[in-house]
Design a protein around this motif. Structure first.
Motif, mmCIF file in Angstrom:
data_model
loop_
_atom_site.group_PDB
_atom_site.id
_atom_site.type_symbol
_atom_site.label_atom_id
_atom_site.label_comp_id
_atom_site.label_asym_id
_atom_site.label_seq_id
_atom_site.Cartn_x
_atom_site.Cartn_y
_atom_site.Cartn_z
ATOM 1 N N TRP A 171 0.806 -1.221 0.000
ATOM 2 C CA TRP A 171 0.000 0.000 0.000
ATOM 3 C C TRP A 171 0.840 1.271 0.000
ATOM 4 C CZ3 TRP A 171 -0.581 -4.118 3.307
ATOM 5 C CH2 TRP A 171 0.090 -4.037 4.527
ATOM 6 N N ARG A 172 2.170 1.143 0.068
ATOM 7 C CA ARG A 172 3.026 2.325 0.005
ATOM 8 C C ARG A 172 3.911 2.307 -1.241
ATOM 9 N NH1 ARG A 172 5.573 3.724 5.838
ATOM 10 N NH2 ARG A 172 6.006 5.648 4.669
ATOM 11 N N ARG A 173 4.498 1.165 -1.527
ATOM 12 C CA ARG A 173 5.368 1.035 -2.694
ATOM 13 C C ARG A 173 5.009 -0.240 -3.450
ATOM 14 N NH1 ARG A 173 11.400 2.439 -0.221
ATOM 15 N NH2 ARG A 173 10.893 4.527 0.595
ATOM 16 N N PRO A 174 3.892 -0.234 -4.156
ATOM 17 C CA PRO A 174 3.415 -1.480 -4.789
ATOM 18 C C PRO A 174 4.369 -2.043 -5.833
ATOM 19 C CG PRO A 174 2.138 0.425 -5.535
ATOM 20 C CD PRO A 174 2.977 0.898 -4.393
ATOM 21 N N VAL A 175 4.949 -1.193 -6.684
ATOM 22 C CA VAL A 175 5.815 -1.685 -7.756
ATOM 23 C C VAL A 175 7.084 -2.310 -7.174
ATOM 24 C CG1 VAL A 175 7.146 -1.030 -9.792
ATOM 25 C CG2 VAL A 175 4.896 -0.004 -9.392
ATOM 26 N N GLN A 176 7.736 -1.582 -6.273
ATOM 27 C CA GLN A 176 8.967 -2.100 -5.666
ATOM 28 C C GLN A 176 8.686 -3.363 -4.854
ATOM 29 O OE1 GLN A 176 10.776 0.430 -2.718
ATOM 30 N NE2 GLN A 176 12.800 -0.487 -2.960
ATOM 31 N N THR A 177 7.578 -3.385 -4.140
ATOM 32 C CA THR A 177 7.237 -4.552 -3.324
ATOM 33 C C THR A 177 7.023 -5.786 -4.190
ATOM 34 O OG1 THR A 177 6.182 -3.114 -1.673
ATOM 35 C CG2 THR A 177 5.629 -5.450 -1.609
ATOM 36 N N LEU A 178 6.264 -5.647 -5.271
ATOM 37 C CA LEU A 178 6.030 -6.787 -6.159
ATOM 38 C C LEU A 178 7.325 -7.219 -6.841
ATOM 39 C CD1 LEU A 178 2.625 -5.793 -7.807
ATOM 40 C CD2 LEU A 178 3.034 -7.643 -6.177
ATOM 41 N N SER A 211 0.312 -10.062 3.496
ATOM 42 C CA SER A 211 1.421 -10.040 4.460
ATOM 43 C C SER A 211 2.574 -10.922 4.005
ATOM 44 C CB SER A 211 0.923 -10.484 5.839
ATOM 45 O OG SER A 211 0.623 -11.863 5.842
ATOM 46 N N ILE A 212 2.252 -12.018 3.308
ATOM 47 C CA ILE A 212 3.308 -12.876 2.765
ATOM 48 C C ILE A 212 4.082 -12.136 1.684
ATOM 49 C CG2 ILE A 212 3.753 -14.977 1.428
ATOM 50 C CD1 ILE A 212 1.472 -16.308 2.868
ATOM 51 N N VAL A 213 3.363 -11.449 0.798
ATOM 52 C CA VAL A 213 4.028 -10.672 -0.261
ATOM 53 C C VAL A 213 4.944 -9.616 0.356
ATOM 54 C CG1 VAL A 213 3.657 -9.096 -2.195
ATOM 55 C CG2 VAL A 213 2.157 -11.075 -1.912
ATOM 56 N N ASN A 214 4.446 -8.891 1.354
ATOM 57 C CA ASN A 214 5.267 -7.865 2.018
ATOM 58 C C ASN A 214 6.482 -8.474 2.700
ATOM 59 O OD1 ASN A 214 3.444 -5.885 1.241
ATOM 60 N ND2 ASN A 214 2.285 -5.997 3.141
ATOM 61 N N SER A 215 6.272 -9.604 3.372
ATOM 62 C CA SER A 215 7.364 -10.258 4.089
ATOM 63 C C SER A 215 8.454 -10.732 3.136
ATOM 64 C CB SER A 215 6.812 -11.440 4.898
ATOM 65 O OG SER A 215 7.844 -12.108 5.580
ATOM 66 N N PHE A 216 8.055 -11.347 2.015
ATOM 67 C CA PHE A 216 9.041 -11.814 1.030
ATOM 68 C C PHE A 216 9.810 -10.633 0.435
ATOM 69 C CE2 PHE A 216 8.095 -16.364 -0.442
ATOM 70 C CZ PHE A 216 7.785 -16.750 0.853
ATOM 71 N N ALA A 217 9.086 -9.535 0.138
ATOM 72 C CA ALA A 217 9.749 -8.361 -0.425
ATOM 73 C C ALA A 217 10.751 -7.780 0.560
ATOM 74 C CB ALA A 217 8.703 -7.313 -0.806
ATOM 75 N N GLN A 218 10.398 -7.709 1.831
ATOM 76 C CA GLN A 218 11.311 -7.185 2.848
ATOM 77 C C GLN A 218 12.494 -8.119 3.059
ATOM 78 O OE1 GLN A 218 8.806 -6.448 6.247
ATOM 79 N NE2 GLN A 218 7.732 -4.746 5.267
ATOM 80 N N ASN A 219 12.259 -9.420 2.940
ATOM 81 C CA ASN A 219 13.371 -10.372 3.037
ATOM 82 C C ASN A 219 14.373 -10.159 1.907
ATOM 83 O OD1 ASN A 219 12.458 -11.617 5.338
ATOM 84 N ND2 ASN A 219 11.417 -13.264 4.269
ATOM 85 N N TYR A 220 13.864 -9.844 0.712
ATOM 86 C CA TYR A 220 14.786 -9.605 -0.411
ATOM 87 C C TYR A 220 15.573 -8.314 -0.186
ATOM 88 C CZ TYR A 220 16.674 -9.219 -5.093
ATOM 89 O OH TYR A 220 17.531 -9.125 -6.154
ATOM 90 N N HIS A 221 14.906 -7.299 0.355
ATOM 91 C CA HIS A 221 15.606 -6.058 0.690
ATOM 92 C C HIS A 221 16.712 -6.335 1.705
ATOM 93 C CE1 HIS A 221 16.180 -2.294 3.007
ATOM 94 N NE2 HIS A 221 16.008 -1.694 1.844
#
Length: 389
Positions: free
Chosen positions: A24-31, A364-374
């Motif tokens: 909900w804040r950075r959809p493109v970067q998160t995906l 929440s899974i999508v956000n968690s995976f994206a943060q793990n990659y960061h």
């Protein structure tokens, strides 16, 4: 070389940046990060499968042999079908239990969404039919009273209903025990390798260790976490069993504590399995069965009328819902469900609640995976910088 202060500032800035990577804040970067993390994990697991190719080949041969025997005509096919149905039924509840506790971003409350309603439905059917001999099929997909009601002059007992849902409850509890293993293995691996993982749960554990010397700075939650850690560390098996046997949102800390202090695997997992799959599940089953006792349920619905302003509006939909549920249990095999059930307000609300919680779980899974990659790319950058220094 970077000073500890600058290193800490960089770490805090990195965490602040990581917390902003949500849909909900950075959809493109998160995906983008989510798909990159999925790709990295896929490669890692493929490499692990290749390194254990003998085990994979053995499992493939066993599955192939089972499939060939399953497709070969003969009297054994009936047994194989029963085994298959029972296997997938158990696997479904184990999977739901894992989802409830594994913490892929946030746990999915599968007891409230699936197991609790299932136990409640079986309880209502048992009191309505005065029997638990539901035909199979269609049970467990759609519970219906048997053609000939048994024990008509005998009241349905709580123990009889508990035995009817024992398998589902045990499998769900076993799944929650399996879901507690990742924090244990993470902390154990970090302790054995001497590596300090950049993980929020481990950092929370380490911060708690530092607060031991400053008890005046501890909050109530910190004291509760510390009490769980002391119980597990000092009492061992029975401490883990005590923490696992009650609804305990702090049990992740118990897993990290056991891994950090190198508690043997079977001590941790055995106590967790007994506590969650046997003791706690019997407590939860008993609570749901008593709550949905026919007499207590009728009294609870009648008490809704005393709720100010909305009581009279709530009572009738609940009564209608319960009446339709009882009518469904007496439906004849082969007949379809009552089409009016789909218009019931409570059923509609519950369906939308399930959809909302599952949607939030997936996000929440999508956000968690994206943060793990960061986290992964920043760790790689730090390792590269240290190698150059």
């Amino acid at each position: 070389m970077a000073t500890p202060t600058s290193s800490l500032e960089e770490k805090l800035a990195e965490r602040e940046e990581r917390e902003k990577i949500v849909l909900w804040r950075r959809p493109v970067q998160t995906l983008h990060y989510f798909f990159r993390e999925c790709g990295v994990l896929s490669v890692e697991y493929m490499v692990k499968l290749w390194n254990n190719k003998k085990i994979v080949l053995l499992l493939a041969l066993l599955i192939g042999g089972y499939y060939a025997a399953y497709k070969t005509p003969g009297p054994h096919q009936l047994l194989f079908q029963r085994v298959e149905n029972q296997f997938w039924w158990c696997a479904w509840w184990v999977w739901l239990g894992i989802l409830s506790s594994v913490g892929l971003g946030t746990g999915l409350h599968t007891f409230l969404l699936y197991l609790g309603p299932h136990i409640a439905s079986v309880t209502m059917a048992a009191y309505t039919c005065n029997s638990v001999d539901f035909p199979s099929p269609p049970y467990p997909d759609d519970i219906m009273c048997p053609d000939e009601e048994t024990a008509t002059g005998k009241e349905m007992s709580i123990l009889t209903i508990m035995s009817k849902v024992r398998l589902e409850a045990f499998m769900w509890g076993a799944g929650t025990a399996l879901g507690e293993l990742p924090p244990y293995f993470m902390a154990r691996g970090a302790r054995l390798s001497g590596y300090d993982p950049d993980d929020e749960e481990m950092e929370e554990f380490e911060e708690l260790q530092r607060l031991k010397d400053r008890p005046e700075d501890m909050s109530f939650i910190d004291r509760a976490k510390l009490s769980v850690e002391k119980l597990v560390e000092r009492v061992g098996f029975f401490g883990i069993l005590a923490c696992a046997s009650i609804p305990n949102p702090l049990f992740d800390l118990a897993g990290i504590t056991c891994g950090h202090f190198l508690v043997p695997f079977w001590t941790f997992f055995g106590a967790t399995l007994i506590g969650k799959a046997i003791i706690k599940m019997h407590i939860q089953k008993l609570f749901v069965i008593i709550a949905f006792n026919e007499t207590l349920l009728a009294k609870a619905v009648s008490l809704l009328a005393f709720v100010p302003m909305v009581g009279s509006k709530l009572e009738q939909p609940f009564k209608t819902f319960l009446e339709k549920q009882k009518n469904k249990f007496h439906r004849k095999p082969g007949t379809g469900p009552d089409t009016q059930d789909g218009g019931n307000l409570l059923a509609w609300i519950f369906e939308k609640l399930i959809l909302l919680m599952i949607t939030y779980f997936i996000l929440s899974i999508v956000n968690s995976f994206a943060q793990n990659y960061h986290k992964r790319i920043h760790k790689h950058a730090r390792d590269k910088k240290l190698a150059q220094d």
